[in-house]
Design a protein around this motif. Structure first.
Motif, PDB file in Angstrom:
ATOM      1  N   VAL A 104     127.945 122.385 -45.901  1.00  0.00           N
ATOM      2  CA  VAL A 104     127.146 123.597 -45.681  1.00  0.00           C
ATOM      3  C   VAL A 104     126.254 123.859 -46.902  1.00  0.00           C
ATOM      4  CG1 VAL A 104     127.299 126.133 -45.512  1.00  0.00           C
ATOM      5  CG2 VAL A 104     128.702 124.684 -44.024  1.00  0.00           C
ATOM      6  N   HIS A 105     126.830 123.714 -48.081  1.00  0.00           N
ATOM      7  CA  HIS A 105     126.094 123.930 -49.332  1.00  0.00           C
ATOM      8  C   HIS A 105     124.949 122.929 -49.486  1.00  0.00           C
ATOM      9  CE1 HIS A 105     125.292 124.847 -53.516  1.00  0.00           C
ATOM     10  NE2 HIS A 105     125.484 123.583 -53.814  1.00  0.00           N
ATOM     11  N   VAL A 106     125.222 121.668 -49.243  1.00  0.00           N
ATOM     12  CA  VAL A 106     124.198 120.631 -49.385  1.00  0.00           C
ATOM     13  C   VAL A 106     123.062 120.860 -48.392  1.00  0.00           C
ATOM     14  CG1 VAL A 106     123.753 118.155 -49.073  1.00  0.00           C
ATOM     15  CG2 VAL A 106     125.732 118.921 -50.401  1.00  0.00           C
ATOM     16  N   ARG A 107     123.415 121.176 -47.147  1.00  0.00           N
ATOM     17  CA  ARG A 107     122.372 121.423 -46.143  1.00  0.00           C
ATOM     18  C   ARG A 107     121.508 122.624 -46.524  1.00  0.00           C
ATOM     19  NH1 ARG A 107     122.539 119.142 -40.792  1.00  0.00           N
ATOM     20  NH2 ARG A 107     121.406 121.028 -40.235  1.00  0.00           N
ATOM     21  N   ALA A 108     122.127 123.662 -47.043  1.00  0.00           N
ATOM     22  CA  ALA A 108     121.361 124.840 -47.464  1.00  0.00           C
ATOM     23  C   ALA A 108     120.425 124.485 -48.617  1.00  0.00           C
ATOM     24  CB  ALA A 108     122.300 125.966 -47.878  1.00  0.00           C
ATOM     25  N   GLY A 109     120.869 123.613 -49.502  1.00  0.00           N
ATOM     26  CA  GLY A 109     120.041 123.182 -50.618  1.00  0.00           C
ATOM     27  C   GLY A 109     118.848 122.344 -50.187  1.00  0.00           C
ATOM     28  N   ARG A 110     118.942 121.753 -49.040  1.00  0.00           N
ATOM     29  CA  ARG A 110     117.839 120.934 -48.496  1.00  0.00           C
ATOM     30  C   ARG A 110     117.021 121.699 -47.464  1.00  0.00           C
ATOM     31  NH1 ARG A 110     121.231 115.340 -47.683  1.00  0.00           N
ATOM     32  NH2 ARG A 110     121.424 114.873 -49.902  1.00  0.00           N
ATOM     33  N   ASN A 111     117.154 123.005 -47.471  1.00  0.00           N
ATOM     34  CA  ASN A 111     116.450 123.874 -46.512  1.00  0.00           C
ATOM     35  C   ASN A 111     116.736 123.510 -45.060  1.00  0.00           C
ATOM     36  OD1 ASN A 111     115.319 125.645 -48.342  1.00  0.00           O
ATOM     37  ND2 ASN A 111     113.581 124.284 -48.721  1.00  0.00           N
ATOM     38  N   ARG A 112     117.978 123.105 -44.811  1.00  0.00           N
ATOM     39  CA  ARG A 112     118.429 122.801 -43.449  1.00  0.00           C
ATOM     40  C   ARG A 112     119.754 123.525 -43.208  1.00  0.00           C
ATOM     41  NH1 ARG A 112     119.118 116.772 -43.146  1.00  0.00           N
ATOM     42  NH2 ARG A 112     119.656 117.267 -41.010  1.00  0.00           N
ATOM     43  N   PRO A 113     119.764 124.847 -43.366  1.00  0.00           N
ATOM     44  CA  PRO A 113     121.035 125.563 -43.237  1.00  0.00           C
ATOM     45  C   PRO A 113     121.633 125.415 -41.842  1.00  0.00           C
ATOM     46  CG  PRO A 113     119.204 127.108 -43.273  1.00  0.00           C
ATOM     47  CD  PRO A 113     118.634 125.743 -43.542  1.00  0.00           C
ATOM     48  N   VAL A 114     122.946 125.495 -41.804  1.00  0.00           N
ATOM     49  CA  VAL A 114     123.644 125.426 -40.517  1.00  0.00           C
ATOM     50  C   VAL A 114     123.540 126.795 -39.844  1.00  0.00           C
ATOM     51  CG1 VAL A 114     125.214 123.626 -41.307  1.00  0.00           C
ATOM     52  CG2 VAL A 114     125.890 126.009 -41.509  1.00  0.00           C
ATOM     53  N   GLY A 115     123.736 126.813 -38.563  1.00  0.00           N
ATOM     54  CA  GLY A 115     123.651 128.061 -37.807  1.00  0.00           C
ATOM     55  C   GLY A 115     124.831 128.976 -38.055  1.00  0.00           C
ATOM     56  N   ARG A 116     124.710 130.188 -37.559  1.00  0.00           N
ATOM     57  CA  ARG A 116     125.758 131.198 -37.747  1.00  0.00           C
ATOM     58  C   ARG A 116     127.074 130.777 -37.103  1.00  0.00           C
ATOM     59  NH1 ARG A 116     123.537 136.260 -39.311  1.00  0.00           N
ATOM     60  NH2 ARG A 116     124.997 137.553 -38.139  1.00  0.00           N
ATOM     61  N   ALA A 117     127.000 130.168 -35.948  1.00  0.00           N
ATOM     62  CA  ALA A 117     128.225 129.736 -35.265  1.00  0.00           C
ATOM     63  C   ALA A 117     128.939 128.657 -36.081  1.00  0.00           C
ATOM     64  CB  ALA A 117     127.897 129.216 -33.871  1.00  0.00           C
ATOM     65  N   ALA A 118     128.176 127.719 -36.618  1.00  0.00           N
ATOM     66  CA  ALA A 118     128.777 126.663 -37.446  1.00  0.00           C
ATOM     67  C   ALA A 118     129.361 127.249 -38.725  1.00  0.00           C
ATOM     68  CB  ALA A 118     127.744 125.592 -37.770  1.00  0.00           C
ATOM     69  N   LEU A 119     128.654 128.199 -39.331  1.00  0.00           N
ATOM     70  CA  LEU A 119     129.184 128.873 -40.525  1.00  0.00           C
ATOM     71  C   LEU A 119     130.490 129.591 -40.207  1.00  0.00           C
ATOM     72  CD1 LEU A 119     126.173 130.481 -42.423  1.00  0.00           C
ATOM     73  CD2 LEU A 119     127.849 128.855 -43.309  1.00  0.00           C
ATOM     74  N   ALA A 120     130.529 130.258 -39.072  1.00  0.00           N
ATOM     75  CA  ALA A 120     131.746 130.964 -38.667  1.00  0.00           C
ATOM     76  C   ALA A 120     132.890 129.984 -38.448  1.00  0.00           C
ATOM     77  CB  ALA A 120     131.486 131.775 -37.402  1.00  0.00           C
ATOM     78  N   LEU A 121     132.593 128.855 -37.827  1.00  0.00           N
ATOM     79  CA  LEU A 121     133.623 127.847 -37.595  1.00  0.00           C
ATOM     80  C   LEU A 121     134.148 127.279 -38.910  1.00  0.00           C
ATOM     81  CD1 LEU A 121     135.237 126.207 -35.556  1.00  0.00           C
ATOM     82  CD2 LEU A 121     133.370 124.546 -35.532  1.00  0.00           C
ATOM     83  N   VAL A 122     133.251 126.984 -39.841  1.00  0.00           N
ATOM     84  CA  VAL A 122     133.667 126.482 -41.152  1.00  0.00           C
ATOM     85  C   VAL A 122     134.525 127.527 -41.865  1.00  0.00           C
ATOM     86  CG1 VAL A 122     132.825 125.842 -43.451  1.00  0.00           C
ATOM     87  CG2 VAL A 122     131.767 124.849 -41.415  1.00  0.00           C
ATOM     88  N   ALA A 123     134.140 128.794 -41.774  1.00  0.00           N
ATOM     89  CA  ALA A 123     134.927 129.855 -42.402  1.00  0.00           C
ATOM     90  C   ALA A 123     136.319 129.953 -41.784  1.00  0.00           C
ATOM     91  CB  ALA A 123     134.194 131.187 -42.289  1.00  0.00           C
ATOM     92  N   ILE A 124     136.394 129.839 -40.468  1.00  0.00           N
ATOM     93  CA  ILE A 124     137.698 129.899 -39.792  1.00  0.00           C
ATOM     94  C   ILE A 124     138.570 128.720 -40.209  1.00  0.00           C
ATOM     95  CG2 ILE A 124     138.814 129.677 -37.527  1.00  0.00           C
ATOM     96  CD1 ILE A 124     136.420 131.358 -36.433  1.00  0.00           C
ATOM     97  N   VAL A 125     137.981 127.531 -40.271  1.00  0.00           N
ATOM     98  CA  VAL A 125     138.734 126.344 -40.704  1.00  0.00           C
ATOM     99  C   VAL A 125     139.217 126.525 -42.144  1.00  0.00           C
ATOM    100  CG1 VAL A 125     138.523 123.880 -41.235  1.00  0.00           C
ATOM    101  CG2 VAL A 125     137.646 124.770 -39.072  1.00  0.00           C
ATOM    102  N   ALA A 126     138.347 127.037 -43.017  1.00  0.00           N
ATOM    103  CA  ALA A 126     138.706 127.233 -44.420  1.00  0.00           C
ATOM    104  C   ALA A 126     139.839 128.247 -44.563  1.00  0.00           C
ATOM    105  CB  ALA A 126     137.487 127.676 -45.221  1.00  0.00           C
ATOM    106  N   ILE A 127     139.737 129.342 -43.839  1.00  0.00           N
ATOM    107  CA  ILE A 127     140.783 130.368 -43.906  1.00  0.00           C
ATOM    108  C   ILE A 127     142.106 129.822 -43.371  1.00  0.00           C
ATOM    109  CG2 ILE A 127     141.522 132.595 -42.951  1.00  0.00           C
ATOM    110  CD1 ILE A 127     138.475 133.369 -43.064  1.00  0.00           C
ATOM    111  N   ALA A 128     142.052 129.121 -42.250  1.00  0.00           N
ATOM    112  CA  ALA A 128     143.285 128.563 -41.661  1.00  0.00           C
ATOM    113  C   ALA A 128     143.904 127.517 -42.578  1.00  0.00           C
ATOM    114  CB  ALA A 128     142.976 127.963 -40.295  1.00  0.00           C
ATOM    115  N   ALA A 129     143.083 126.607 -43.098  1.00  0.00           N
ATOM    116  CA  ALA A 129     143.598 125.552 -43.976  1.00  0.00           C
ATOM    117  C   ALA A 129     144.148 126.135 -45.269  1.00  0.00           C
ATOM    118  CB  ALA A 129     142.497 124.530 -44.276  1.00  0.00           C
ATOM    119  N   GLY A 130     143.428 127.075 -45.855  1.00  0.00           N
ATOM    120  CA  GLY A 130     143.882 127.682 -47.103  1.00  0.00           C
ATOM    121  C   GLY A 130     145.166 128.466 -46.929  1.00  0.00           C
ATOM    122  N   THR A 131     145.237 129.219 -45.847  1.00  0.00           N
ATOM    123  CA  THR A 131     146.442 130.006 -45.583  1.00  0.00           C
ATOM    124  C   THR A 131     147.635 129.102 -45.313  1.00  0.00           C
ATOM    125  OG1 THR A 131     145.112 131.810 -44.701  1.00  0.00           O
ATOM    126  CG2 THR A 131     147.445 131.777 -44.083  1.00  0.00           C
TER     127      THR A 131
END
Length: 154
Positions: A104-131
């Protein structure tokens, strides 16, 4: 690795995991949810996630050595060993989530940000994995400390 300066390596390595897993999980969730944190900490988080993956089998192997050195174990030690053997299954998703956040960070740095749904999915995965990784680390540590200290300190 069996000992370090006369101490069982497992005892020392465990403390690394007990600190690094929750720290990595917290940074991962922070990076997934907050773009400013992502810009600052994404690569640190990725390195910590890889370090935890490397440290986990070292710790479990050292624990197996210690259990054999002590002549097997009680049911409490066996429970701790079984939980410890499962740890990698909780740590690998942490690395996968860190890789997704880095993507997500790399894509944003290349002016190709991911969509809101993809960001939400990544956040859910991160929260689930971290927890999951943090809770499992707690469970393993709690079972180990109970196996060692129950009946010793009253």
């Amino acid at each position: 690795m069996s000992t370090f300066r006369g101490l069982p390596a497992h005892v020392l390595l465990v403390h690394g995991l007990v600190v690094l897993v929750p720290l990595t999980a917290a940074l991962l969730v922070l990076c997934a949810l907050w773009p400013a944190a992502r810009r600052r900490f994404v690569w640190l988080t990725a390195v910590l996630a890889v370090a935890v993956v490397v440290l986990t089998p070292l710790t479990t192997t050292a624990g197996e050595w210690l259990r054999e050195r002590l002549g097997g174990g009680s049911p409490a030690i066996e429970e701790h060993a079984n939980l410890g053997d499962d740890t990698l299954f909780y740590i690998v998703p942490l690395v996968v989530a860190a890789a997704l956040v880095a993507l997500v960070h790399v894509r944003a740095g290349r002016n190709r940000p991911v969509g809101r749904a993809a960001l939400a999915l990544v956040a859910i995965v991160a929260i689930a994995a971290g927890t999951a990784a943090t809770v499992h680390t707690y469970r393993v540590g709690d079972s180990g400390s109970r196996a060692v200290w129950t009946g010793v300190v009253t």
